[in-house]
Design a protein around this motif. Sequence first.
Motif, mmCIF file in Angstrom:
data_model
loop_
_atom_site.group_PDB
_atom_site.id
_atom_site.type_symbol
_atom_site.label_atom_id
_atom_site.label_comp_id
_atom_site.label_asym_id
_atom_site.label_seq_id
_atom_site.Cartn_x
_atom_site.Cartn_y
_atom_site.Cartn_z
ATOM 1 N N ASN A 253 44.942 -39.069 -12.361
ATOM 2 C CA ASN A 253 43.806 -39.968 -12.600
ATOM 3 C C ASN A 253 42.819 -39.353 -13.601
ATOM 4 O O ASN A 253 41.659 -39.041 -13.258
ATOM 5 C CB ASN A 253 43.098 -40.277 -11.286
ATOM 6 N N GLY A 256 39.082 -40.370 -14.221
ATOM 7 C CA GLY A 256 38.833 -41.450 -13.271
ATOM 8 C C GLY A 256 39.046 -42.835 -13.833
ATOM 9 O O GLY A 256 38.525 -43.823 -13.288
ATOM 10 N N ARG A 259 43.073 -45.028 -11.731
ATOM 11 C CA ARG A 259 43.080 -45.688 -10.418
ATOM 12 C C ARG A 259 41.822 -46.543 -10.244
ATOM 13 O O ARG A 259 40.698 -46.038 -10.300
ATOM 14 C CB ARG A 259 43.171 -44.654 -9.300
ATOM 15 N N MET A 260 42.044 -47.803 -10.028
ATOM 16 C CA MET A 260 40.937 -48.739 -9.817
ATOM 17 C C MET A 260 40.843 -49.110 -8.344
ATOM 18 O O MET A 260 41.797 -48.950 -7.583
ATOM 19 C CB MET A 260 41.141 -50.002 -10.665
ATOM 20 N N ASP A 261 39.708 -49.608 -7.966
ATOM 21 C CA ASP A 261 39.500 -50.040 -6.584
ATOM 22 C C ASP A 261 40.184 -51.380 -6.347
ATOM 23 O O ASP A 261 40.036 -52.316 -7.141
ATOM 24 C CB ASP A 261 38.006 -50.159 -6.280
ATOM 25 N N GLY A 262 40.927 -51.459 -5.267
ATOM 26 C CA GLY A 262 41.583 -52.704 -4.903
ATOM 27 C C GLY A 262 40.894 -53.370 -3.730
ATOM 28 O O GLY A 262 39.768 -53.021 -3.356
ATOM 29 N N GLY A 263 41.569 -54.316 -3.130
ATOM 30 C CA GLY A 263 41.018 -54.999 -1.971
ATOM 31 C C GLY A 263 41.378 -54.267 -0.690
ATOM 32 O O GLY A 263 41.636 -53.063 -0.674
ATOM 33 N N THR A 264 41.424 -55.026 0.393
ATOM 34 C CA THR A 264 41.806 -54.458 1.678
ATOM 35 C C THR A 264 43.309 -54.213 1.714
ATOM 36 O O THR A 264 44.061 -54.647 0.831
ATOM 37 C CB THR A 264 41.406 -55.401 2.809
ATOM 38 N N THR A 265 43.745 -53.492 2.757
ATOM 39 C CA THR A 265 45.175 -53.220 2.905
ATOM 40 C C THR A 265 45.972 -54.514 3.002
ATOM 41 O O THR A 265 47.056 -54.643 2.406
ATOM 42 C CB THR A 265 45.419 -52.358 4.157
ATOM 43 N N ASN A 268 46.080 -56.146 -0.520
ATOM 44 C CA ASN A 268 46.894 -55.415 -1.489
ATOM 45 C C ASN A 268 48.392 -55.465 -1.190
ATOM 46 O O ASN A 268 49.205 -55.504 -2.120
ATOM 47 C CB ASN A 268 46.445 -53.946 -1.538
ATOM 48 N N SER A 335 47.800 -48.531 -9.408
ATOM 49 C CA SER A 335 46.773 -48.026 -10.318
ATOM 50 C C SER A 335 45.738 -49.095 -10.657
ATOM 51 O O SER A 335 44.540 -48.818 -10.726
ATOM 52 C CB SER A 335 47.418 -47.499 -11.606
ATOM 53 N N TRP A 337 46.021 -52.598 -9.358
ATOM 54 C CA TRP A 337 45.999 -53.661 -8.361
ATOM 55 C C TRP A 337 46.078 -55.033 -9.016
ATOM 56 O O TRP A 337 46.949 -55.258 -9.848
ATOM 57 C CB TRP A 337 44.787 -53.508 -7.440
#
Length: 348
Positions: A253, A256, A259-265, A268, A335, A337
């Motif tokens: 990464n 930074g 890797r991006m922020d995704g949603g909930t498990t 995703n 990476s 989402w």
Amino acid sequence: MNSPSSSPVVTSGRERSPVEEKMAVPAQSNAAAAADAAADADSCSASSASDDNSADTWTVLHVPGSTVAGATFNFTNSIIGAGAIGLGGAIAVSGGVVSVLCIVFFGIFTKLSLDLLIELTVSTDGAHNSYEDLGRVAYGTAGRLAVLISKTLYSFGCLVAYIIVVKDNFGSGLRHLIYRDDEDGDEGGRGDNASWFETLLESEDLLTFILSTGIILPLCLMRDMTTLSNFSIVSVFAMVAITIIVVLLFVINPRGEVRMDGGTTYENWFEVRPGLLESLGTFVFTFVSQHTVHLAYESLDSSVRTVSNWKKVSLFSILISTSVSLSVGLFVYMSFWEKTESDIFQVY
């Protein structure tokens, strides 16, 4: 004393007269000529037989084919391609788990269909190791035409996909590697100071035409895949290298930015998204290789060209293709989402 040439010759208890002796000379000459002609005929016959034997020797000359490993790399190369590059985007619009299940499902059924085609071809009289002839034996002329049309349309679609990938990435990627970005962040940007090679890289249409006619077209015209085995190894390892790079970028990464922020498990991985149906074509496209199955089978050396060895080739090829495709698709998806694009070369 008479000379030897004029001495009388005794025949049948009496001497030959000079007249008879002169008549006997042409007869002897004719007999000698006939003997010589017969000897020449025998010599020609022997020479002809020798030539025939030489011709037979050339016709049975063994031309080595591919080993099981070589055929595996050849066939793996024909499976992995543009489909693997677009898997990340297809997973993003379909959902995580359901996409993995679809990929594994289509991989298994591709393996079964490949083996079925070869088994039918080997056991069917008149199939002649050809998909087209197999269709003709089953359904006549209509079956042969159906196979030809299907293979033509699919091959056309594959080539269009490859050309689009080349056009979108080759020129810009090579230009960035060689000339880098200038201080303002613009690639190239030297205007009149640009070299002819940089200008060529910026002319995407011309560059695509040159690569298509100079590289892709000659490869498409080859009727035997045996000579491609060494190049196929390079191609497969290049795809493996892309997989390793994608995985390393996800793990490291850098700055930074990967890797991006995704949603909930659930969002995703377990959510089934509306784009699943339109992504089925991408999942199938990842494994479709039935149009080259007979070329791969015929590329095997005659000493190892059996159905059991072919099943090994298809098994290893599908395993490698599935592993590489899933690795690329999943790590690209993890990476970015839902923001994952269909071309991985455009998102990094």
